[in-house]
Design a protein around this motif. Structure first.
Motif: not given
Length: 135
Positions: A1-25
């Motif tokens: 459970m902890v592993d999966l939650l950790g993966r989901v959390a990090l994936g969402e954090l990285l997705a946020f960063e990428r999407m914010a950076a990609d808005a200029h496209l």
């Protein structure tokens, strides 16, 4: 459970960063805030598994740590070069998240069902992906 939650959390954090950076496209000005809105929702999506980890007595950064290198490597290899790639990556990312959240529910994890249903049925990302690919 902890592993999966950790993966989901990090994936969402990285997705946020990428999407914010990609808005200029964005192809035009109206689409720029639309992509930024998806990014903003992503930080909320990061907080949910992070909060659950905290409730389980686990520091979110500890749970995410084993996945930083592989997820960052994926992110670095898939940097979008145009609008279509950016929204396609967002659409694919939603599908991966959907699978992870489904696994959490299958394991009996208490998930914000209303929030999950909104997240999984919101077609905003899908509409943007279609618009990006059709233009």
């Amino acid at each position: 459970m902890v592993d999966l939650l950790g993966r989901v959390a990090l994936g969402e954090l990285l997705a946020f960063e990428r999407m914010a950076a990609d808005a200029h496209l964005a192809l035009d000005l109206p689409r720029r805030p639309a992509l930024s809105e998806i990014a903003a929702a992503g930080i909320g999506n990061y907080r949910r598994p992070g909060d659950r980890l905290t409730a389980l007595g686990v520091r979110p950064d500890d749970a995410m740590a084993p996945y930083v290198e592989p997820l960052q490597a994926y992110r670095d290899l898939t940097v979008p070069h145009d609008w279509a790639e950016a929204v396609t990556k967002a659409y694919v990312g939603d599908a991966v998240t959907r699978g992870a959240l489904t696994a959490l529910i299958a394991q009996g994890e208490q998930v914000d069902v209303a929030g999950l249903i909104r997240r999984l049925t919101d077609s905003h990302t899908a509409r943007m992906a279609a618009a990006g690919l059709n233009n």
